[in-house]
Motif scaffolding. Sequence first.
Motif, short mmCIF file in Angstrom:
data_model
loop_
_atom_site.label_atom_id
_atom_site.label_comp_id
_atom_site.label_asym_id
_atom_site.label_seq_id
_atom_site.Cartn_x
_atom_site.Cartn_y
_atom_site.Cartn_z
N VAL A 15 0.83 -1.20 0.00
CA VAL A 15 0.00 0.00 0.00
C VAL A 15 0.87 1.25 0.00
O VAL A 15 0.63 2.19 -0.77
N PHE A 16 1.89 1.27 0.84
CA PHE A 16 2.75 2.46 0.90
C PHE A 16 3.62 2.60 -0.34
O PHE A 16 3.88 3.71 -0.80
N ASN A 17 4.05 1.48 -0.89
CA ASN A 17 4.85 1.55 -2.12
C ASN A 17 4.03 2.10 -3.28
O ASN A 17 4.55 2.83 -4.14
N THR A 18 2.75 1.75 -3.33
CA THR A 18 1.87 2.21 -4.41
C THR A 18 1.39 3.63 -4.18
O THR A 18 1.46 4.49 -5.07
N ASN A 19 0.87 3.90 -3.00
CA ASN A 19 0.22 5.19 -2.74
C ASN A 19 1.18 6.31 -2.35
O ASN A 19 0.84 7.49 -2.52
N VAL A 20 2.36 5.95 -1.84
CA VAL A 20 3.29 6.97 -1.37
C VAL A 20 4.61 6.93 -2.14
O VAL A 20 4.98 7.89 -2.82
N ARG A 21 5.33 5.82 -2.02
CA ARG A 21 6.66 5.76 -2.62
C ARG A 21 6.62 6.00 -4.13
O ARG A 21 7.44 6.76 -4.67
N SER A 45 -1.55 5.92 4.41
CA SER A 45 -0.87 6.16 3.13
C SER A 45 -1.39 7.42 2.46
O SER A 45 -0.63 8.19 1.86
N GLN A 46 -2.70 7.67 2.57
CA GLN A 46 -3.27 8.88 1.99
C GLN A 46 -2.80 10.13 2.72
O GLN A 46 -2.52 11.16 2.09
N ALA A 47 -2.68 10.03 4.04
CA ALA A 47 -2.18 11.16 4.82
C ALA A 47 -0.74 11.48 4.44
O ALA A 47 -0.35 12.65 4.31
N ALA A 48 0.06 10.44 4.26
CA ALA A 48 1.46 10.64 3.85
C ALA A 48 1.53 11.27 2.46
O ALA A 48 2.33 12.19 2.22
N LEU A 49 0.71 10.78 1.53
CA LEU A 49 0.68 11.34 0.19
C LEU A 49 0.30 12.82 0.22
O LEU A 49 0.93 13.65 -0.44
N GLU A 50 -0.73 13.14 0.99
CA GLU A 50 -1.17 14.52 1.06
C GLU A 50 -0.08 15.44 1.61
O GLU A 50 0.10 16.57 1.14
#
Length: 237
Positions: free
Chosen positions: A113-119, A161-166
Motif C-alpha cells: 500500500v505504501f509503495n503504491t500510494n506513497v513511494r 498512506s493517503q495522509a502521507a501522500l497529502e
Amino acid sequence: MSKRLDGRIALVTGASRGIGRAVARAFAAEGATVVAVARTQGALEELDDEVRSAGGAPLALVAEDLRKTDKVEQIAAALYTRYGKLDILAGCAGLLGQLGPIGHIKAKTFDDVFNTNVRMNWDLIRYCDPLLRLSDAGRAVFLTSDCPETLTPYWGGYAASQAALETLVKTWAAETAKTALRVNLYNPGPTRTRLREQAFPGENPETVPAPAVHGDPLIALCSPDEQRTGEKIAYTA
C-alpha cells in the motif's frame, strides 16, 4: 475550435481502469498528448482503441510497474527525450490493501500500500518535477480521499498512506509556489471503481457515480488557467 488541453503533454498513471482510464480518455478528447501508464498492456491497448474510435489521437502506452523506481526514472528520461517537457502529471493509481484492525494488517500488504500510494508518487514527483518546470504552465494532481480526516476504524493502512501522500503533495506545492507549477490534490468521493468494490462489496455500484464524471474537474485542475496550488479539491456533483 481549440480544445482546453491542446498541445499539452500529460502523464496519467493508473490509466488501465477506473478514474485513471476516464481521465486519460477525457484528456485525449480535449487535445492532450496522453502518456498512459499501467501494468496491464491489454487494458491499455483497449483504452487506446476507445480513444481512437472517439476521434482522439493515439496514446503513448507504457505498460510498467511504477513501484520499481528505475522504471519511473526511465519514463521521465524518455519524456524529456521525446517531448522536452511535461505539462501535466495526473497520479491516479492507488491500492486499498487490507481493511481491518491495525495490528492485523500483514506486513507485505502494508508495504504494498505504501509503495503504491506513497513511494511511487514520491518517485513521480522527484523525477517529473524538472520536466514540469520546463512547461509554461506545469500542472500536477494526485487522487486522495477523505480518509485522513475521518479516521474510520479498520481503514488505518490506507488512511495512513493517503495522509502521507497529502503531506508530500502539499509540501511540494509549498516548495514550488513561486513558480509556474501548480500542484493539487483531488478527492473524487464515492466512485464506481474496483477499489470501491473491494471496500464495499455489498454496495449496488449503480448508486455511486461512474469514473467519467471526474473528467471535467480534472481537466480544469490541469488546464493552464488553473491558479490554485496546495489545495485539496473535493468533487461536487
